[in-house]
Design a protein around this motif. Structure first.
Motif, PDB file in Angstrom:
ATOM      1  N   ARG A 152      14.320 -18.815   7.862  1.00 22.01           N
ATOM      2  CA  ARG A 152      15.038 -19.985   8.573  1.00 22.01           C
ATOM      3  C   ARG A 152      14.742 -19.732  10.052  1.00 22.01           C
ATOM      4  O   ARG A 152      14.114 -20.965  10.541  1.00 22.01           O
ATOM      5  N   ASN A 172      10.788 -20.789  10.531  1.00 19.68           N
ATOM      6  CA  ASN A 172      10.886 -22.222  10.165  1.00 19.68           C
ATOM      7  C   ASN A 172      11.267 -23.189  11.473  1.00 19.68           C
ATOM      8  O   ASN A 172      10.872 -23.972  11.684  1.00 19.68           O
ATOM      9  N   GLU A 173      12.387 -22.576  11.797  1.00 22.36           N
ATOM     10  CA  GLU A 173      13.453 -23.401  12.778  1.00 22.36           C
ATOM     11  C   GLU A 173      12.498 -23.345  14.233  1.00 22.36           C
ATOM     12  O   GLU A 173      12.544 -24.456  14.710  1.00 22.36           O
TER      13      GLU A 173
END
Length: 142
Positions: A59, A62-63
């Protein structure tokens, strides 16, 4: 935005956290089949925790504008000589993960990626706890 170097090292860590989860899952299954329910439960919990760590990395990458890669994981060992040897392997593995987390921090610092250097501190603290937890078990069973 992650630099390519930080993205690559974080993707490497995704693989390592996923392997850790599978390693502890294999250890848990082995312990369970040997009638060691308490040890199996501890290892199943560790496996799930490592999976959560992998997801945190996915995460985060990707963030931050990168592309997290979920790799194929190598098969972990499925047989162990006994409980002391198993926990010695757990400690050895956790020390490798600690070194790997340090490499992520070093890359973030080198790339002047202050956000990642700050974010990875949670894992630095977590690894101190992980090694200490396993060492306490080893101290009790040795």
């Amino acid at each position: 935005m992650l630099t390519k170097k930080v993205e690559e090292i974080c993707n490497r860590q995704i693989e390592r956290e996923g392997f850790s989860s599978n390693l502890y899952l294999a250890m848990a299954s082995w312990a369970e089949t040997k009638g060691m329910a308490g040890i199996a439960a501890w290892l199943y919990a560790q496996s799930e925790e490592e999976r959560v760590h992998m997801l945190k990395f996915i995460r985060y990458v990707n963030e931050r504008g990168g592309s997290a890669i979920v790799p194929e994981f190598k098969k972990p060992p499925v047989k162990y000589k006994g409980i002391p040897e198993l926990f010695a392997e757990v400690l050895k593995h956790e020390k490798c993960i600690t070194a790997s987390i340090s490499e992520v921090l070093e890359a973030a610092i080198a790339e002047k990626d202050h956000a990642t250097a700050n974010w990875i501190q949670w894992f630095v603290k977590e690894q101190v706890e992980e090694e200490s937890s396993v060492q306490l078990i080893l101290d009790k069973i040795s």
